[in-house]
Enzyme design. Structure first.
Site, PDB file in Angstrom:
ATOM      1  N   ARG A   1     -15.547  -1.715   2.869  1.00  0.00           N
ATOM      2  CA  ARG A   1     -14.854  -2.968   3.204  1.00  0.00           C
ATOM      3  C   ARG A   1     -15.423  -3.534   4.503  1.00  0.00           C
ATOM      4  NH1 ARG A   1     -10.807  -5.689   0.478  1.00  0.00           N
ATOM      5  NH2 ARG A   1      -8.863  -4.964   1.385  1.00  0.00           N
TER       6      ARG A   1
ATOM      7  N   TRP B   1     -13.753   3.955   1.254  1.00  0.00           N
ATOM      8  CA  TRP B   1     -13.298   2.619   0.849  1.00  0.00           C
ATOM      9  C   TRP B   1     -13.377   1.660   2.028  1.00  0.00           C
ATOM     10  CZ3 TRP B   1     -11.802   0.021  -3.496  1.00  0.00           C
ATOM     11  CH2 TRP B   1     -10.944  -1.093  -3.354  1.00  0.00           C
TER      12      TRP B   1
ATOM     13  N   TYR C   1     -26.144  -3.175 -19.585  1.00  0.00           N
ATOM     14  CA  TYR C   1     -26.747  -4.461 -19.219  1.00  0.00           C
ATOM     15  C   TYR C   1     -28.156  -4.655 -19.767  1.00  0.00           C
ATOM     16  CZ  TYR C   1     -22.683  -4.772 -16.219  1.00  0.00           C
ATOM     17  OH  TYR C   1     -21.383  -4.823 -15.762  1.00  0.00           O
TER      18      TYR C   1
ATOM     19  N   HIS D   1      -9.508 -19.336 -16.471  1.00  0.00           N
ATOM     20  CA  HIS D   1     -10.253 -18.072 -16.569  1.00  0.00           C
ATOM     21  C   HIS D   1      -9.853 -17.310 -17.837  1.00  0.00           C
ATOM     22  CE1 HIS D   1     -12.116 -14.323 -14.941  1.00  0.00           C
ATOM     23  NE2 HIS D   1     -11.160 -13.761 -15.658  1.00  0.00           N
ATOM     24  N   GLU D   2      -8.558 -17.176 -18.040  1.00  0.00           N
ATOM     25  CA  GLU D   2      -8.077 -16.402 -19.194  1.00  0.00           C
ATOM     26  C   GLU D   2      -8.439 -17.087 -20.508  1.00  0.00           C
ATOM     27  OE1 GLU D   2      -7.267 -13.459 -18.781  1.00  0.00           O
ATOM     28  OE2 GLU D   2      -7.049 -13.583 -16.617  1.00  0.00           O
TER      29      GLU D   2
ATOM     30  N   GLU E   1     -16.417 -12.900 -18.095  1.00  0.00           N
ATOM     31  CA  GLU E   1     -15.618 -13.282 -16.929  1.00  0.00           C
ATOM     32  C   GLU E   1     -15.986 -14.664 -16.393  1.00  0.00           C
ATOM     33  OE1 GLU E   1     -13.065 -11.741 -16.135  1.00  0.00           O
ATOM     34  OE2 GLU E   1     -13.401  -9.871 -17.209  1.00  0.00           O
TER      35      GLU E   1
ATOM     36  N   HIS F   1      -0.626  -8.632 -13.892  1.00  0.00           N
ATOM     37  CA  HIS F   1      -2.035  -9.017 -13.705  1.00  0.00           C
ATOM     38  C   HIS F   1      -2.525  -9.757 -14.957  1.00  0.00           C
ATOM     39  CE1 HIS F   1      -5.830  -8.829 -11.540  1.00  0.00           C
ATOM     40  NE2 HIS F   1      -6.349  -8.876 -12.754  1.00  0.00           N
ATOM     41  N   ALA F   2      -3.062 -10.949 -14.753  1.00  0.00           N
ATOM     42  CA  ALA F   2      -3.398 -11.814 -15.884  1.00  0.00           C
ATOM     43  C   ALA F   2      -4.426 -11.170 -16.815  1.00  0.00           C
ATOM     44  CB  ALA F   2      -3.945 -13.137 -15.355  1.00  0.00           C
TER      45      ALA F   2
ATOM     46  N   ARG G   1     -18.611  -6.908 -13.121  1.00  0.00           N
ATOM     47  CA  ARG G   1     -18.542  -8.099 -13.961  1.00  0.00           C
ATOM     48  C   ARG G   1     -18.119  -9.359 -13.191  1.00  0.00           C
ATOM     49  NH1 ARG G   1     -14.062  -5.990 -17.981  1.00  0.00           N
ATOM     50  NH2 ARG G   1     -15.625  -4.368 -18.016  1.00  0.00           N
ATOM     51  N   TYR G   2     -17.230  -9.205 -12.238  1.00  0.00           N
ATOM     52  CA  TYR G   2     -16.737 -10.393 -11.514  1.00  0.00           C
ATOM     53  C   TYR G   2     -17.771 -10.891 -10.517  1.00  0.00           C
ATOM     54  CZ  TYR G   2     -12.359  -8.718 -13.510  1.00  0.00           C
ATOM     55  OH  TYR G   2     -11.389  -8.283 -14.368  1.00  0.00           O
TER      56      TYR G   2
ATOM     57  N   ARG H   1       0.803  -1.221   0.000  1.00  0.00           N
ATOM     58  CA  ARG H   1       0.000   0.000   0.000  1.00  0.00           C
ATOM     59  C   ARG H   1       0.841   1.279   0.000  1.00  0.00           C
ATOM     60  NH1 ARG H   1      -2.637  -4.216   0.966  1.00  0.00           N
ATOM     61  NH2 ARG H   1      -4.850  -4.380   0.400  1.00  0.00           N
TER      62      ARG H   1
ATOM     63  N   HIS I   1     -11.802 -16.251 -21.771  1.00  0.00           N
ATOM     64  CA  HIS I   1     -11.846 -15.026 -22.589  1.00  0.00           C
ATOM     65  C   HIS I   1     -11.406 -15.338 -24.019  1.00  0.00           C
ATOM     66  CE1 HIS I   1     -12.639 -12.289 -19.293  1.00  0.00           C
ATOM     67  NE2 HIS I   1     -11.509 -12.550 -18.665  1.00  0.00           N
TER      68      HIS I   1
ATOM     69  N   HIS J   1      -7.562  -3.108 -10.659  1.00  0.00           N
ATOM     70  CA  HIS J   1      -8.663  -2.626 -11.498  1.00  0.00           C
ATOM     71  C   HIS J   1      -8.976  -1.147 -11.307  1.00  0.00           C
ATOM     72  CE1 HIS J   1      -8.778  -6.946 -11.207  1.00  0.00           C
ATOM     73  NE2 HIS J   1      -9.486  -7.004 -12.304  1.00  0.00           N
TER      74      HIS J   1
HETATM   75  O1  X8Z Z   1      -8.840  -9.674 -12.817  1.00  0.00           O
HETATM   76  C1  X8Z Z   1      -9.191 -10.834 -12.855  1.00  0.00           C
HETATM   77  C2  X8Z Z   1      -8.700 -11.751 -13.971  1.00  0.00           C
HETATM   78  C3  X8Z Z   1      -8.473 -11.031 -15.236  1.00  0.00           C
HETATM   79  S1  X8Z Z   1      -9.928 -10.461 -15.952  1.00  0.00           S
HETATM   80  C4  X8Z Z   1      -7.413 -12.405 -13.573  1.00  0.00           C
HETATM   81  N1  X8Z Z   1      -9.979 -11.346 -11.866  1.00  0.00           N
HETATM   82  C5  X8Z Z   1     -10.449 -10.516 -10.752  1.00  0.00           C
HETATM   83  C6  X8Z Z   1      -9.310 -10.122  -9.838  1.00  0.00           C
HETATM   84  O2  X8Z Z   1      -8.209 -10.661  -9.962  1.00  0.00           O
HETATM   85  O3  X8Z Z   1      -9.518  -9.257  -8.976  1.00  0.00           O
HETATM   86  C7  X8Z Z   1     -10.497 -12.697 -11.798  1.00  0.00           C
HETATM   87  C8  X8Z Z   1     -11.228 -12.790 -10.488  1.00  0.00           C
HETATM   88  C9  X8Z Z   1     -11.433 -11.382 -10.010  1.00  0.00           C
HETATM   89 ZN    ZN Z   2     -11.106 -11.985 -16.704  1.00  0.00          ZN
END
Ligand code: X8Z
Ligand code: ZN
Length: 620
Positions: free
Chosen positions: A495, A491, A230, A390-391, A418, A360-361, A528-529, A193, A394, A519
């Site tokens: 939480r 925030w 949506y 997950h990837e 997602e 970040h994936a 979305r998640y 942080r 997509h 994000h």
């Molecule tokens: O960001 C992601 C993916 C890529 S769209 C790895 N996810 C969120 C996160 O990491 O915060 C998947 C689950 C939630």
């Molecule tokens: Zn994703």
């Protein structure tokens, strides 16, 4: 990223994925059309065909520059990306505004009308038309995303010091949460942080600029634009999300109650109060969004064969390629295509030694022509095995809709995008892992199943309130209900309220904890998640039925089912061409999102938790 559109950069869109944004039947959007514009259906069709070509060009250019920058963060690459984004945003704002004149034209071809609506919600970061402001916006966005990617905690204060730790190193400390080293976890939590306070001023400016852009295209603010994707009124969407949250909340509270009691026992009353909020650094994850790393201390029946997939992967000598091949095999077992050769040549699987990258994936179709790639820093563990699924979810969406008009190249809504890979990952059962040789022995007993349920719930059930609160915060920020003087306090209020966790040490407005979650600086919408976590159980249940599964839902794996694959493929091929309830109906036969299948899946664990919590006071 997701579609660039939602992903990171503002305008660009559909090519990368941590999601995509989608389609509105919404009455909102750029509907400030002058009465009777006099435009014809033919003009609307010609306009949308030109826009299709224009967006492709801009989005591909942005995606190329984004790929280059995020796999090698340099000033030069940042500049190129900012330029591409600026051009893309300028074009997008212009055509969105222009499209308003077709809103009320009668007799427009339905596909054209839908593309116009999709165009009007196609950006998650609308730019003002003023060139200086647009340039400022593009610069800030590139900067925030790069700052996150480069972020390091250097205890000595020297940014070049030997002691500097990146996110991966700090996460590794937290992943050992079950070992219970309170101070080490606190240091890692605090350390990460330190990267975000410098983003605060940028973020504030980002909000001002994008809100101006949103107003120009007919929205009250950026949050309303996001909620307009949506196929329903944005206010109705808000209510829909709340309805789903209320469905899942009781189960979350039971899980929270049990986890808190175990942590209280481990750390004592002075560190974890028996009736309060849980300190946020003790849950095994940097953001307390998934608690799977606590599983070793929460295993309900420790005498059953271990469910240690990480250990098994490492002992069996899995490397990154074998992990990705394993995930691909799941998709192909359903009758879906192999990934293209170029996927293997162009993807980034590992963190390079000598470069800063965004780890970040994410999943991409850079050239919008089946140019599939993933960008990850793969670790050989259970978490990343799931993230790879997950990837690839997509990527398979991209693959099955890339021949569509570019505005249809999105999920039915972004939660669908997602949820695809996650749906398959729900079929990674102990039986499946044994079948493909990762685990040697698995427990088929009731007790073994409860163990697996606990592991799943620590990932999935723990996630819901996090998925709910992130955009609650952002919607408040965009609407002005949350002001910059209150960014951090608001925030933590959310939480606490939703997750029942609290900061382990004092936080002030000198901190900017939202910026320490990818994000936020990357500007990827997060609802979305939350939706994906609901939808994946609906998909799973219906695909299990299609596969002929009999017995309780939590014992099903669709591995190898061509019937399930055919249904899934049909939905993927639709992209965003139809309102999302149509796509949902293709797979599930229903037109409503519903947490029922998720609750059905976890029914055995709910019984276990209720028993464990007997006599305890739950809630916070
Ligand atoms: O960001 C992601 C993916 C890529 S769209 C790895 N996810 C969120 C996160 O990491 O915060 C998947 C689950 C939630
Ligand atoms: Zn994703």
């Amino acid at each position: 990223m997701t579609s660039l559109r939602s992903l990171t950069l503002g305008a660009a869109l559909a090519l990368t994925a941590c999601g995509t944004s989608s389609a509105p039947e919404s009455e909102k959007s750029a509907d400030k059309a002058p009465e009777a514009s006099g435009a014809t259906p033919e003009e609307a069709a010609a306009f949308i065909s030109e826009v299709d070509a224009g967006l492709r060009k801009h989005w591909v250019e942005s995606a190329r520059a984004a790929w280059t920058h995020y796999t090698d963060i340099t000033d030069e690459h940042a500049e190129a990306l900012t330029k591409a984004e600026e051009a893309s945003m300028a074009y997008q704002t212009e055509v969105i505004k222009e499209s308003a004149k077709f809103n009320d034209v009668e007799g427009v071809d339905p596909d054209v009308a839908r593309q116009i609506k999709l165009l009007q919600v196609s950006t998650s970061a609308p730019a003002p038309s003023d060139a200086d402001k647009r340039q400022q916006l593009a610069t800030i966005m590139t900067k925030m995303a790069g700052d996150y990617g480069k972020g390091k905690y250097c205890p000595s204060g020297d940014p070049e010091g030997e002691d500097c730790m990146d996110l991966g190193a700090l996460e590794a400390v937290l992943s050992k949460a079950a070992e219970g080293d309170y101070d080490a976890q606190l240091e890692a939590w605090k350390g990460w942080r330190t990267i975000s306070p410098p983003m605060r001023a940028d973020y504030q400016q980002f909000v001002e600029l994008t809100n101006q852009g949103a107003e120009e295209i007919g929205y009250a603010d950026v949050g309303e634009l996001w909620r307009s994707g949506y196929d329903m009124d944005p206010t109705a969407f808000d209510a829909e999300v709340e309805r789903l949250w209320q469905q899942v909340k009781p189960l979350y509270e039971q899980l929270h109650c049990h986890v808190r009691a175990e942590l209280n026992e481990k750390y004592g009353d002075d560190k974890v109060a028996a009736d309060g909020k849980i300190p946020a650094h003790l849950l095994g994850n940097m953001w307390a969004q998934s608690w799977e790393n606590l599983y070793p201390m929460l295993t309900p029946y420790p005498d059953e064969p271990k469910l240690d997939v990480t250990k098994a992967l490492q002992e069996k000598g899995y490397d990154h390629v074998k992990m990705v091949k394993t995930a691909e095999s799941f998709f192909t077992s359903l009758g879906l295509d192999n990934l293209p050769e170029t996927f293997w040549e162009r993807s980034m699987f590992l963190k390079p030694e000598d470069k800063d990258v965004v780890c970040h994936a994410s999943a991409w179709d850079v050239e919008l022509n089946d140019d599939l790639r993933i960008k990850m820093c793969i670790k050989i563990d259970h978490e990343d095995l799931i993230t790879i699924h997950h990837e690839l979810g997509h990527n398979y969406y991209y693959h099955y809709y890339y021949t569509e008009p570019v505005l249809f190249q999105s999920g039915a809504h972004d939660g669908f995008h997602e949820g695809v890979g996650d749906t398959l990952a729900l079929s990674i059962t102990p039986g499946y892992l044994k079948e493909i040789g990762i685990l040697d022995s698995v427990s088929e007993t009731e007790q073994g199943l409860i163990n697996k349920q606990m592991q799943d719930a620590l990932q999935k059930v723990a996630f819901f309130p996090f998925g709910r609160m992130i955009d609650k915060w952002r919607w408040g920020v965009f609407s002005g209900d949350i002001t910059p003087e209150n960014y951090n306090a608001a925030w933590w209020q959310l939480r606490e309220e939703y997750q029942g966790i609290e900061a382990p040490i004092e936080r002030t407005e000198a901190d900017f904890d939202p910026g320490a979650k990818y994000h936020i600086p990357a500007n990827t919408p997060y609802m979305r998640y939350f939706l994906a976590h609901i939808l994946q159980f609906q998909f799973h249940k219906s695909l299990c039925q299609a596969s002929g599964h009999e017995g309780p839902l939590h014992t099903c794996s669709i591995y190898g089912s061509k019937e399930a694959g055919a249904k899934l493929q049909e939905m993927l091929s639709m992209g965003a061409s139809k309102p999302w309830p149509d796509a949902l109906e293709v797979v599930t036969g229903t037109r409503k999102m519903d947490a029922g299948p998720m609750l059905e899946y976890f029914a055995p664990l709910a019984d276990y938790l209720n028993e464990q919590n007997e006599g305890r006071t739950c809630g916070w």
